[in-house]
Scaffold this active site. Structure first.
Site, PDB file in Angstrom:
ATOM      1  N   HIS A 139       0.811  -1.214   0.000  1.00  8.33           N
ATOM      2  CA  HIS A 139       0.000   0.000   0.000  1.00  8.33           C
ATOM      3  C   HIS A 139       0.846   1.267   0.000  1.00  8.33           C
ATOM      4  O   HIS A 139       0.311   2.381  -0.091  1.00  8.33           O
ATOM      5  CB  HIS A 139      -0.928  -0.018   1.224  1.00  8.33           C
ATOM      6  N   HIS A 195      -9.039  10.899  -0.057  1.00  4.59           N
ATOM      7  CA  HIS A 195      -8.272   9.655  -0.102  1.00  4.59           C
ATOM      8  C   HIS A 195      -6.982   9.837   0.697  1.00  4.59           C
ATOM      9  O   HIS A 195      -6.231   8.901   0.901  1.00  4.59           O
ATOM     10  CB  HIS A 195      -7.965   9.275  -1.556  1.00  4.59           C
TER      11      HIS A 195
END
Length: 638
Positions: free
Chosen positions: A298, A526
């Site tokens: 990630h 985000h």
């Protein structure tokens, strides 16, 4: 088994949640955004009054007009000559794929009834949009082994004699997969943009905002442009890639320079990623090792090697267009690191924050020969001007002193060593803001308060463990509905019904996304940020921007009576502490944009103090239907 589509990816596994106890519904749009399998025949949404967004004339608002406003110029996305129609590009999660599809097939809603808590509702026979029930992938191992083979409860049939409210159709959005609003001619910088030399923290530009709210923000095209250096080679660490789009963001003169892509894809997803790169000989790959189940790569980072030196960019955006279009994102851009004189000792070029050591340690954790040359290049450069601390996560189980190398225990150590106790610190709230939520147990003591909150409340070496307020910022249904992207923005905000049902205690912490100070109230976040604020929200004790969402997979969880910590995923962020800037606290900047001059005030991306969800909402479980999400879907962080 891993699957992927337009803007993310998710893996199939057995689900660990049962829906034996149907839950009552409520009718308030302030509930957190939760994803599950939508009732087959319901497409409802409530209308409420909202402040008009700070946006330009090309913002497409969710009105009832069936046609797009004439002021919006819509053009089809240019087709890439590298992808054939026979093999459509498949990038990203089913949630984002569904988001794009739902934009082209508008959602109907009943204006006089309660709004759905689900984004992107679909018809019963529509099998093409089956991925909205997405969650984080970090449930406990013991939960993962349980089966999800139960059939969905049948929804109650509505009484045909009852009069239905007038059904109106949400107008088509030009923000889908194949249609985008044109950026204005002056959207991109043609000269060196204003540089915040104090903190080097930037928000991404957002299409559709007034120009002043993008003055001082950065777009990927600007980051990769000659404005910041003459590029020779680069590395892109990320979770989700659209390679053709990514390469188009490099200026023509740099487009054929070598690019190394560091990813975590396996099997079919890896094959699709490699297929994307077939036309591009300059693209190479490095697969990150993911040895613990449900972990993800990630981390989002760029390493940029110039003729003039070297630069690091740590960010929150995936390498796909949607993430750089109408979402709130953030990044830290390093200074230009110059090459050290030949013969310099290995300890040369280190910063007071030991950033060089920590970056080399993080890259070394990949144990990848593809990165070896970059490790050597970093050793040869001077990183001494860096004023932030690096906080990473790498998969593994760690014992002893290694427990403090990664995840939230790394953050705890840095806060203990580099901050100082503050008078009345029990009144200084902790703030966490994120875009995805994982499973944290049946009550707050299991992980959130027992581990994570203890880390976030650490200030210096004080033995006191105060219990200050904790504010968690996560968009409500109404925040998403009125956003620039509309409901499809929810595709990047996964929080499953199954997870929410197990931790209804969490939602009393929730606060709405509001960002008038940056003009981004309607650009769904985000970005992921964590901080400690003063009681009046005018000062910060520290600030962190990171890829890590609110999950044990990202931050790590203690095991074996707290003698070891287990981390599933790769994550990366930077920590700002006042002592590294010769300050006692960071003053909060009130008006972030336009950012034309350096400031010692810190540009927090959203409004302070955070605004609670309506008291009428109660816990989020009051909003849930009995239907289960898509069976077997266990997506990962975006």
């Amino acid at each position: 088994m891993s699957q992927a589509s337009q803007h993310g990816k998710w893996t199939l596994s057995s689900s660990d949640d049962d829906n034996d106890d149907p839950l009552p519904s409520a009718s308030n749009n302030n509930s957190p955004l939760l994803f599950g399998s939508p009732p087959p025949d319901q497409h409802t949404s409530s209308e409420s009054n909202h402040n008009s967004p700070k946006i330009g004339s090309n913002f497409h608002q969710p009105k009832h007009d069936p046609d797009p406003p004439p002021s919006i110029e819509v053009k089809p996305e240019p087709k890439s000559d590298t992808v054939t129609a026979a093999t459509p590009l498949s990038i990203g999660s089913e949630a984002r794929h569904a988001a794009q599809a739902s934009q082209l097939k508008p959602v109907k809603y009943e204006s006089n009834q309660s709004s759905p808590f689900l984004a992107g509702k679909r018809k019963k026979d529509d099998d093409s949009i089956s991925g909205w029930a997405l969650s984080d992938s970090d449930d406990d191992d013991k939960d993962k082994g349980q089966s999800s083979g139960q059939k969905d409860p049948q929804p109650k049939r509505s009484n045909p004699k009852l009069k239905k409210a007038k059904v109106e159709e949400r107008p088509p959005s030009p923000h889908g997969r194949t249609y985008y609003i044109d950026e204005p001619d002056d959207f991109f910088e043609t000269s060196v943009p204003p540089v915040n030399d104090t903190y080097r923290f930037y928000l991404n530009k957002v299409t559709g905002l007034e120009k002043r709210y993008n003055t001082g923000a950065l777009h990927i095209k600007e980051i990769l442009s000659p404005l910041f250096g003459t590029l020779k080679e680069s590395v892109q660490f990320n979770y989700c890639f659209d390679i053709a789009w990514m390469l188009q963001q490099y200026p023509p003169e740099f487009r054929d320079k070598p690019v190394l892509i560091v990813h975590g894809d396996k099997r079919e997803a890896k094959a699709r990623l490699l297929q994307q790169a077939q036309p591009y000989s300059q693209v190479r790959f490095c697969q990150a090792k993911l040895d613990i189940a449900f972990g993800t790569h990630h981390t989002k980072m760029m390493l940029l090697w110039y003729e003039e030196g070297f630069r690091v960019v740590i960010l929150t955006s995936n390498m796909i267009r949607a993430d750089w279009y109408q979402k709130t994102q953030g990044l830290w851009m390093s200074p230009l690191y110059l090459r050290l004189p030949k013969g310099s000792p290995e300890t040369a070029g280190e910063s007071p924050t030991l950033f060089k050591r920590d970056l080399l340690e993080y890259l070394g954790a990949y144990r990848a020969p593809e990165i070896a040359d970059w490790i050597q290049r970093i050793r040869e450069h001077d990183l001494s001007e860096t004023r932030v601390y690096l906080i990473g996560s790498t998969p593994g189980r760690y014992l002893g002193s290694d427990m403090e190398r990664w995840g939230h225990l790394r953050l705890r150590k840095l806060l203990r060593d580099h901050t100082r106790p503050i008078p009345n610190e029990e009144k200084w709230p902790v703030i966490g803001q994120f875009s995805s939520i994982g499973s944290m147990g049946l009550d707050k003591t299991k992980w959130l308060a027992g581990e994570f909150q203890r880390t976030l409340t650490t200030l210096g070496k004080s033995s006191l463990r105060p219990d200050p307020p904790m504010h968690l910022i996560y968009p409500s249904v109404d925040d998403v509905r009125t956003s620039l992207e509309g409901y499809p923005a929810g595709g990047s905000l996964p929080y499953s019904i199954q997870t929410a049902q197990k931790q209804i205690w969490l939602h009393s912490y929730f606060h709405r996304w509001q960002a008038e100070t940056t003009g981004r109230s309607h650009a769904m976040p985000h970005i992921k940020t964590y901080m400690r604020a003063s009681p009046d929200f005018t000062q910060l004790a520290w600030f962190l921007v990171t890829s890590a969402n609110l999950s044990k997979a990202a931050w790590g969880a203690l095991e074996k009576n707290n003698t070891q910590v287990m981390v599933r995923s790769y994550e990366l962020g930077v920590l700002y502490v006042p002592s590294a800037f010769s300050m006692s606290t960071f003053p909060v900047q009130m008006d972030v944009f336009p950012a034309t001059t350096p400031s010692t005030a810190f540009p927090v991306p959203f409004d302070l103090p955070p605004k609670c969800y309506s008291s009428k909402v109660g816990a989020a479980h009051e909003r849930l239907r009995a239907e289960k999400p898509v069976e077997g879907g266990e997506p990962v962080d975006h």
